[in-house]
Design a protein around this motif. Structure first.
Motif, PDB file in Angstrom:
ATOM      1  N   SER A 132       3.179   9.472  -3.428  1.00  0.00           N
ATOM      2  CA  SER A 132       2.034   9.371  -2.515  1.00  0.00           C
ATOM      3  C   SER A 132       1.784  10.662  -1.748  1.00  0.00           C
ATOM      4  O   SER A 132       0.663  10.915  -1.301  1.00  0.00           O
ATOM      5  CB  SER A 132       2.232   8.214  -1.530  1.00  0.00           C
ATOM      6  N   ASN A 188       2.297   3.262   3.138  1.00  0.00           N
ATOM      7  CA  ASN A 188       3.663   2.780   3.310  1.00  0.00           C
ATOM      8  C   ASN A 188       3.707   1.523   4.190  1.00  0.00           C
ATOM      9  O   ASN A 188       4.450   1.442   5.183  1.00  0.00           O
ATOM     10  CB  ASN A 188       4.546   3.881   3.921  1.00  0.00           C
ATOM     11  N   VAL A 225      -0.940  12.653  -3.286  1.00  0.00           N
ATOM     12  CA  VAL A 225      -2.286  12.146  -2.967  1.00  0.00           C
ATOM     13  C   VAL A 225      -2.723  12.697  -1.609  1.00  0.00           C
ATOM     14  O   VAL A 225      -3.868  13.140  -1.445  1.00  0.00           O
ATOM     15  CB  VAL A 225      -2.308  10.605  -2.952  1.00  0.00           C
ATOM     16  N   LYS A 226      -1.801  12.707  -0.639  1.00  0.00           N
ATOM     17  CA  LYS A 226      -2.141  13.223   0.686  1.00  0.00           C
ATOM     18  C   LYS A 226      -2.444  14.716   0.630  1.00  0.00           C
ATOM     19  O   LYS A 226      -3.360  15.211   1.285  1.00  0.00           O
ATOM     20  CB  LYS A 226      -1.002  12.949   1.661  1.00  0.00           C
ATOM     21  N   ASP A 242       0.869  -1.180   0.000  1.00  0.00           N
ATOM     22  CA  ASP A 242       0.000   0.000   0.000  1.00  0.00           C
ATOM     23  C   ASP A 242       0.907   1.232   0.000  1.00  0.00           C
ATOM     24  O   ASP A 242       1.520   1.576   1.011  1.00  0.00           O
ATOM     25  CB  ASP A 242      -0.893  -0.024   1.248  1.00  0.00           C
ATOM     26  N   VAL A 243       0.993   1.871  -1.174  1.00  0.00           N
ATOM     27  CA  VAL A 243       1.923   2.985  -1.351  1.00  0.00           C
ATOM     28  C   VAL A 243       1.552   4.159  -0.452  1.00  0.00           C
ATOM     29  O   VAL A 243       2.406   4.774   0.188  1.00  0.00           O
ATOM     30  CB  VAL A 243       1.964   3.420  -2.840  1.00  0.00           C
ATOM     31  N   ASN A 244       0.265   4.485  -0.371  1.00  0.00           N
ATOM     32  CA  ASN A 244      -0.174   5.650   0.418  1.00  0.00           C
ATOM     33  C   ASN A 244       0.135   5.481   1.901  1.00  0.00           C
ATOM     34  O   ASN A 244       0.560   6.413   2.579  1.00  0.00           O
ATOM     35  CB  ASN A 244      -1.678   5.885   0.251  1.00  0.00           C
ATOM     36  N   LYS A 294       6.295   5.804  -3.671  1.00  0.00           N
ATOM     37  CA  LYS A 294       6.142   6.285  -2.292  1.00  0.00           C
ATOM     38  C   LYS A 294       6.355   7.788  -2.223  1.00  0.00           C
ATOM     39  O   LYS A 294       5.744   8.480  -1.417  1.00  0.00           O
ATOM     40  CB  LYS A 294       7.118   5.552  -1.380  1.00  0.00           C
ATOM     41  N   GLU A 321      -6.378   4.981  -3.858  1.00  0.00           N
ATOM     42  CA  GLU A 321      -5.383   4.027  -3.373  1.00  0.00           C
ATOM     43  C   GLU A 321      -4.445   3.612  -4.499  1.00  0.00           C
ATOM     44  O   GLU A 321      -4.884   3.364  -5.632  1.00  0.00           O
ATOM     45  CB  GLU A 321      -6.070   2.792  -2.784  1.00  0.00           C
ATOM     46  N   ILE A 322      -3.162   3.516  -4.167  1.00  0.00           N
ATOM     47  CA  ILE A 322      -2.150   3.029  -5.111  1.00  0.00           C
ATOM     48  C   ILE A 322      -1.489   1.810  -4.476  1.00  0.00           C
ATOM     49  O   ILE A 322      -0.954   1.894  -3.355  1.00  0.00           O
ATOM     50  CB  ILE A 322      -1.085   4.106  -5.416  1.00  0.00           C
TER      51      ILE A 322
END
Length: 864
Positions: free
Chosen positions: A273, A36, A276-277, A32-34, A270, A286-287
């Motif tokens: 991400s 970590n 995205v935040k 889960d990249v977001n 990463k 989600e990535i």
């Protein structure tokens, strides 16, 4: 950390000797990249076959204590996914942990059930408390009675999940279901029993049909298969049932990334991400990156998947542009070849609602029916915790022409199909389908309409179909009911006595018809208790589901009455306050008196704004009122658009309250302040005043033994008598029914010493009940139609209602009640067991000083 991550793989490799060779396993890592973080799972191609249940148990019981928490969680999930479950074609295994019932000796013995080779077997999982289970079990009995040629070739077995033998035995003997072989699981609904586990039972009734080789040919709800036809086919066949099961195939992805390229991708993703935040989306974006390899028995790894970026999102339409920008940046940063969108959902609830309304209008237009919507806004002020809480709701009010009920079902089918294509979210689908439910009002008959003949019902104790027609000069009363509805049962009992008492006066001029929503088989157990009513009320039962007449006459809640006068004009639809008076008025050609509050001129917007400002202030006169007091004010406005601006016009002002007698004076003082802003004649008001009573404390001398009643005592609200605990709880088991008890009225238990005297004050009068008792000599049941709030068990013995709990009007979820075991814990008020129960129900008003009404026998949940 690395060793802990590999511990799960090592465990599996050491367990391969227990896992059948045809079961393939893979290890999957989802990054889960977001967030970590990495989620590891072990996937399986299939479950253990049921024939290897013991081997599975051996695997399940292996020691996991040497594994780290992460590895332990992975292995526990793996073991669950390997759990044996029946598939079509599997051989049905022996069922253990049972009691069997012998209807000849009325005895229960410990037993096992093993299907017989050469015999077709139907296994029915059921319970006496399960309403939908009763009709299938009745059908099982009829199948065996009507097909004598099956003898020795077919057996039908009932596996009950009831908590006790007595309930099952009573139902079997009362219904004469003695051709079926009956068993009961020792532990009731025993989720640990292999038969229930392996059958994947999520609800009952549930049947499993076996051929002569004890192989499963069908499993599921009994209504989804023609049992007689299928059983006849199986009797005539010697064929085996092929196992119907498709194992999961682990396919190698030929386009998977190289190891080094995926490693670089993970690092760069990463960093991305953070974007995205920064977007701060309300929805999800989600990535993920996936690695998966087969776990071979020799220990070698064979990678079958190394993915690029797997992107899934679900957002509201207002975030559409932000999401599209993120998507574009992803493609530009990493290249389109490594970005895969696995889920792309942009929700547009308002747009979906608008399109759905337009579709519904179009569907009705095809039948020359006009449908339109008007927007209405309601501002509500609800009294809560000493002040008014404001909420606003806008809704579309439907206007529709009258139309024949025959087109309603066609429109429902087409509209449902449209909605399911329009939105995927089930809650949103349900909300949109409410639009078509509202349109039902156009096909409903109301007061003043001509009665329409009702069809598709059968007579009681007969297969003959019947039409309910109005006969000129006769008053027709129709009562829609169901056996599980307490107020329905009470109503039928009361109504037949009314007809009986008025037989000489009414004669053939009045006709009562009871139309059940349930089948005859499900209803007979209750009807036999009022067999005398058969001479006064006609009972009919539906021949199909979703009866058309229930739409036409607006049946949503029961009991539901339709009263038709001598000329065939409908005079009442829904509830009837006094049925006897209504009928007598019609016989005397008197129209019922319509009491309508005369509402004065509508208030101005300025007045409504003044009222809103007043309601936002602390209501000094009523701020101390306790829970149970209810007060709501509503301002209803029509909303129109003019030159792009909303225009409001006040349509109505409403208020309603439920107050205790002692609160009325202060409440009226507060209302006068409201009426000083807007005159009372501009409101529609509903007022309800509830009576209350206080319990005397401390107690006095026991009416039976004349001894002082002590700290813990019982009190009769009907006779104002004290009874000591010893006398109240004395039971003579040599006697039957109500005569077993020294004091036979309903009693309130006071759990003294009392610290909070408010627990004994201002108790709602209706909670003491009506002091109903079974007739002398009748062995009435003490298994009450309730689930104990303390232990969730329907135990046998007196029922104890917390009469200070849930104060105010009777709520739809009923009372807070306890079985004898939990009551005995509560009376020991400072014990650990009591504190546990009190804490669980304290939000409902339970305290250590709560009083309890004792009900000795079950006469119905609301009938005491």
């Amino acid at each position: 950390m690395a060793k802990q991550q590999k511990a799960d793989v090592l465990f599996v490799q050491n367990s391969f000797d227990l896992i059948p060779e045809d079961i393939k396993l893979s290890v999957q890592s989802i990054i889960d990249v977001n967030e970590n973080k990495t989620l590891r799972t072990v996937k399986v191609s299939s479950q253990f076959p049921v024939s290897k249940f013991n081997t599975y148990q051996e695997l399940k019981n292996k020691d996991l204590s040497n594994l780290g928490e992460e590895a332990k969680e992975v292995i526990e999930k793996l073991i669950v996914s390997l759990k044996p479950q029946y598939e079509i074609g599997d051989k049905f295994q022996k069922v253990v942990g049972l009691h069997s019932f012998d209807s000849q000796s009325n005895a229960w013995v410990e037993a096992e059930f093993q299907p017989l080779e050469g015999v077709v077997t139907l296994v029915d999982f059921w319970a006496t408390w399960c309403g939908p289970c009763q009709k299938p079990m009745e059908h099982n009995q009829k199948l065996l009675e009507e097909n004598y040629q099956w003898e020795g070739k077919v057996q039908i077995v009932g596996l009950s999940v009831d908590d006790d033998n007595d309930s099952v035995q009573k139902r079997i003997l009362d219904k004469k279901w003695t051709s079926v072989r009956h068993f009961r699981f020792n532990n009731g609904w025993d989720k640990d029993n292999f038969a229930i586990q392996a059958s994947k039972i999520r609800g009952i009734p549930f049947v499993t049909l076996l051929n002569k080789h004890c192989e499963i040919v069908y499993k599921g709800h009994p209504s989804k298969v023609d049992l007689k036809t299928k059983i006849d086919e199986l009797i005539a066949s010697e064929a085996h049932q092929e196992r119907v099961f498709e194992p999961t195939q682990f396919q190698k992805d030929d386009k998977q990334l190289e190891k080094q390229k995926q490693k670089e991708l993970i690092k760069n993703a990463k960093e991305f991400s953070q974007k995205v935040k920064d977007a701060k989306l309300e929805g999800s974006y989600e990535i993920k990156i996936v690695k998966e390899y087969l776990l071979n028995r020799g220990g070698a790894k064979e990678f079958i998947k190394r993915t690029g970026l797997q992107v899934s999102y679900e957002v509201n339409i207002k975030e559409k542009q932000q999401v599209e920008a993120l998507n574009q940046q992803l493609k530009e940063t990493f290249g389109e070849d490594v970005v895969q969108f696995t889920k792309q959902v942009i929700n547009d609830p308002e747009g979906a609602k608008t399109r759905s309304k337009e579709k519904l209008q179009q569907l009705f237009k095809e039948h020359n029916v006009n449908l339109s919507y008007e927007t209405q806004r309601t501002q509500s002020f609800v009294f809560k915790n000493g002040q008014f809480v404001e909420s606003t709701r806008s809704e579309d009010k439907l206007q529709i022409d009258k139309y024949p009920a025959t087109i309603y079902k066609t429109i429902v089918e087409k509209f449902t199909e449209f909605v399911q294509q329009e939105v995927q979210d089930e809650e949103q689908q349900e909300s949109l389908l409410e639009l078509v439910e509202q349109s039902k009002s156009g096909c409903q008959l109301v007061v003043g309409d001509q009665f329409q003949t009702i069809t598709n019902y059968k007579k009681i104790f007969s297969t003959d179909l019947v039409e309910v027609k109005h006969q000129q000069g006769q008053i027709l009363v129709i009562d829609y009911w169901a056996h599980w509805c307490g107020p329905c049962r009470t109503g039928l009992t009361k109504n037949y006595k009314i007809v009986k008492q008025n037989k000489e006066q009414w004669g053939d001029k009045v006709r009562f018809v009871a139309l059940s929503l349930q089948s005859e088989a499900e209803s007979l157990e209750f009807l036999k208790t009022i067999e005398e009513s058969f001479a006064h009320i006609e009972y009919h039962f539906p021949t199909k589901e979703n009866q058309e007449d229930q739409d036409i006459y607006g049946v949503r809640y029961i009991p539901h009455y339709v009263v038709v006068n001598q000329q065939g004009i409908i005079k009442n639809v829904g509830s009837v306050a006094n049925l006897e008076e209504t009928v007598n008025n019609l016989l005397a050609n008197k129209e019922p008196i319509q009491i309508e509050q005369q509402v004065g001129a509508k208030p101005s917007l300025e007045q409504s704004q003044q009222l809103i400002a007043f309601l936002k202030q602390v209501p000094e006169e009523i701020k101390e009122f306790q829970p149970g007091f209810e007060f709501k004010i509503q301002i209803v406005s029509d909303v129109t658009q003019a030159e792009g601006q909303e225009q409001l016009s006040i349509k109505s002002l409403n208020y309603n309250y439920f107050a205790r007698e002692k609160q009325v004076e202060q409440l009226n003082a507060y209302l006068q302040k409201i009426f000083a802003i807007i005159p009372e004649d501009q409101f529609k008001g509903e007022k309800e005043v509830g009576k209350t009573f206080d319990i005397p404390y401390p107690g006095g001398a026991c009416v039976l033994c004349n001894q002082q009643s002590g700290d813990q005592y019982y009190w009769s609200p009907f006779k104002n008598e004290f009874v000591c605990a010893a006398c109240a709880e004395f039971v003579d088991n040599e006697k039957v029914g109500i005569e077993r008890y020294k004091y036979q009225d309903s009693l309130i238990f006071v759990n003294g010493p009392i610290e909070d005297l408010k627990q004994l004050q201002e108790i709602d009068d209706y909670k003491k009940g009506k002091n109903l008792k079974p007739e002398v000599g009748v062995a009435a049941s003490q298994r009450h139609s309730m689930r104990c709030n303390g232990c969730n068990v329907n135990a046998e013995g007196p029922r104890y209602i917390g009469i200070k709990c849930r104060p105010g009007k009777l709520r739809g979820d009923g009372y807070i009640d306890y079985c004898t075991g939990c009551f005995n814990n509560l009376r020991n008020k400072n014990s650990e067991e009591a504190q546990k129960i009190i804490k669980a129900d304290e939000a409902e008003g339970v305290t250590k000083d709560s009083p309890y009404l004792r009900i000795l026998f079950n006469l119905g949940y609301y009938e005491f």
